[in-house]
Design a protein around this motif. Structure first.
Motif, PDB file in Angstrom:
ATOM      1  N   LYS A 300       0.867  -1.269  -0.045  1.00  0.00           N
ATOM      2  CA  LYS A 300      -0.092  -0.219  -0.070  1.00  0.00           C
ATOM      3  C   LYS A 300       1.074   1.330   0.013  1.00  0.00           C
ATOM      4  CE  LYS A 300      -3.758   2.163   2.098  1.00  0.00           C
ATOM      5  NZ  LYS A 300      -4.842   2.160   3.637  1.00  0.00           N
ATOM      6  N   ASP A 337      -3.728  11.698  -5.777  1.00  0.00           N
ATOM      7  CA  ASP A 337      -4.749  10.584  -5.624  1.00  0.00           C
ATOM      8  C   ASP A 337      -4.079   9.483  -4.585  1.00  0.00           C
ATOM      9  OD1 ASP A 337      -6.905   8.980  -5.214  1.00  0.00           O
ATOM     10  OD2 ASP A 337      -7.048   8.556  -7.486  1.00  0.00           O
ATOM     11  N   THR A 338      -4.708   9.774  -3.099  1.00  0.00           N
ATOM     12  CA  THR A 338      -4.267   8.711  -2.258  1.00  0.00           C
ATOM     13  C   THR A 338      -4.694   7.493  -2.312  1.00  0.00           C
ATOM     14  OG1 THR A 338      -5.946   9.615  -0.497  1.00  0.00           O
ATOM     15  CG2 THR A 338      -3.786  10.788  -0.489  1.00  0.00           C
ATOM     16  N   GLN A 339      -5.715   7.116  -3.264  1.00  0.00           N
ATOM     17  CA  GLN A 339      -6.233   5.882  -3.302  1.00  0.00           C
ATOM     18  C   GLN A 339      -5.711   4.867  -4.399  1.00  0.00           C
ATOM     19  OE1 GLN A 339      -8.777   5.042  -1.304  1.00  0.00           O
ATOM     20  NE2 GLN A 339      -8.675   7.206  -0.383  1.00  0.00           N
ATOM     21  N   ARG A 340      -4.785   5.347  -4.893  1.00  0.00           N
ATOM     22  CA  ARG A 340      -4.115   4.539  -6.009  1.00  0.00           C
ATOM     23  C   ARG A 340      -3.063   3.494  -5.441  1.00  0.00           C
ATOM     24  NH1 ARG A 340      -2.584   9.822  -8.455  1.00  0.00           N
ATOM     25  NH2 ARG A 340      -3.905  10.222 -10.179  1.00  0.00           N
TER      26      ARG A 340
END
Length: 466
Positions: A300, A337-340
């Motif tokens: 992550k 974008d912190t969701q990649r």
């Protein structure tokens, strides 16, 4: 005043007219007078008495004030006798009689005017009394209507109460008749009633036995339910244990899948993984950039710590000012974008580098035909300035293409939204015509048809005064 016989009105005494009727000499007893007549008399007499009191008070003040004026006039007459009285004293008896007659006429006139004013005032007073009487009459009529409505309501309530009383009386008589009937019944009927009660007691006893048996069955069913709940609890424990084992297996599978992600990234074009650890993923892209991605939880990314830098072996080119601009924008783009996940970060960087390479090719084509200068913008982005010379007009024009991060990171999709400016350094070149020529070229370009579009636009502008 003594000479003429003239007197003020407050010294006059007029006989008082009696307003008392001879018919009122006979006073009726108080108990023969109704309350309405007494109220009407009070409403009529009370305003009149109040008016008389106020008028008497005003007349008393007026008499006191005129007495003071009269005294002052007497003193002034003693000190300086008016010319009219001097003339009257010096006149002959015939002239004195004429003067006295004139004064009498004046006095009569003043009295008549005063009487007329008194009649006017009395008329106004009577008008006010009439209005008060009319208002009192209306209030009395309203009270009469209110009393009538209260009387009708009382009669209606009385009728309802009488009806309730009659209903209660009939019910009481009915109950008394039933009691008398029960007292007068025979003993045989009572014996039959006792036997029926005994039969009903037997039925009740049988029902109680059935209830006891049902309660026993319920206790047995309750024990069976407890046993079923125990078995269910053991099954749930076994199911929970199995789910835990399944979750562990799933975690191992997920960890294995994440550990194989670098192998998938190796297959991406121009991507070479140099380091892969649980806390760090590092690779080289396009032989130009070194990408360091700190990770947590086996893959992550920690986006705010991602670093992109140039490789030391990168070759120098003629557009060196673009390198730092492209590098700074790349760092900002991958941190947005912190969701990649890892493949997402790599894909974004790949698309961005492809856009920068296509834009670099545009500049390579443009610098062949026109002098080109790259000027970075402090707020982000850069300006590509192409110089066009018009020998016929002896003019020099600078076409400035403005590339903000949103424009050059999405090239060539942003070709139609490209902003530019035209500045005429010197000469007679028409700025409006040059702007229109460049717009006509760029407006028809698409993401699939944009080869050397900047060069084509500048050549179209240069051909205006060839």
């Amino acid at each position: 005043m003594q000479m003429t016989g003239i007197q003020f009105m407050d010294n006059l005494r007029a006989p008082r007219k009696s307003v008392r009727s001879t018919k009122m000499s006979q006073i009726r007893p108080l108990e023969n007078i109704s309350l309405s007549e007494q109220a009407m008399a009070v409403l009529l007499e009370l305003p009149q008495l109040m008016l008389y009191s106020r008028v008497g008070h005003e007349l008393q003040e007026w008499i006191t004030q005129n007495s003071e004026v009269y005294s002052k006039m007497e003193e002034e007459a003693l000190e300086a006798t008016p010319e009219l009285f001097i003339e009257y004293a010096r006149a002959e008896e015939d002239e004195q009689a004429d003067l006295r007659q004139s004064l009498d006429i004046f006095r009569s006139n003043v009295r008549l005017q005063s009487r007329g004013a008194w009649y006017d005032w009395k008329h106004q007073w009577l008008t006010g009394i009439h209005a008060t009487a009319q208002e009192s009459r209306q209030e009395y009529e309203a009270d009469v209507h209110l009393a009538e409505s209260l009387r009708k309501q009382a009669e209606a309530d009385t009728a309802a109460l009488e009806a309730d009383y009659e209903a209660l009386s009939r019910q009481l008589e009915k109950e008394e008749a039933e009691v008398a009937e029960l007292e007068g019944c025979n003993m045989e009927y009572l014996e039959e009633l006792k036997s029926s009660l005994a039969d009903q007691n037997g039925v009740i006893a049988s029902l109680e036995a059935e209830v006891s048996q049902t309660e026993g069955n319920a206790a047995h069913l309750k024990e069976h339910l407890t046993q079923i709940q125990t078995e269910m609890k053991s099954n749930l424990d076994a199911l929970t244990k199995a789910m835990g084992l399944l979750h562990v297996s799933k975690d191992k599978l997920e960890r294995s899948r994440r550990e194989t992600q670098p192998q998938s990234l190796q297959k991406i074009h121009m991507c070479v993984v140099t380091s892969y650890k649980p806390a760090l993923f590092e690779y080289e892209y396009a032989s130009q950039y070194r990408v360091r991605i700190p990770c947590s939880d086996f893959g992550k990314p920690i986006h705010d710590k991602i670093e992109i830098a140039h490789l030391e072996r990168i070759q120098k080119d003629e557009f060196a000012p673009l390198n730092q601009t492209f590098l700074a924008c790349a760092n900002d783009l991958v941190r947005e974008d912190t969701q990649r996940d890892l493949p997402g970060v790599a894909t974004v960087l790949q698309n961005y580098v492809a856009a920068c390479e296509q834009l670099r090719r545009q500049f390579i084509h443009l610098v062949i035909r026109f002098p080109l200068y790259i000027v970075p913008i402090p707020s982000g982005g850069f300006v590509a300035k192409a110089v066009i010379l018009y020998p016929v007009l002896k003019s020099r024009v600078a076409v400035e293409f403005v590339f903000d991060p949103q424009t050059f990171s999405r090239w060539p999709c942003s070709v139609r939204s490209l902003q530019f400016d035209v500045k005429v350094a010197f000469g007679k070149a028409d700025r409006t015509a040059i702007v229109k020529a460049i717009q006509d070229v760029l407006i028809v370009k698409t993401p699939t048809d944009n080869y050397a579009c900047l060069t084509e636009a500048c050549m179209e502008a240069a051909a205006l005064w060839d």
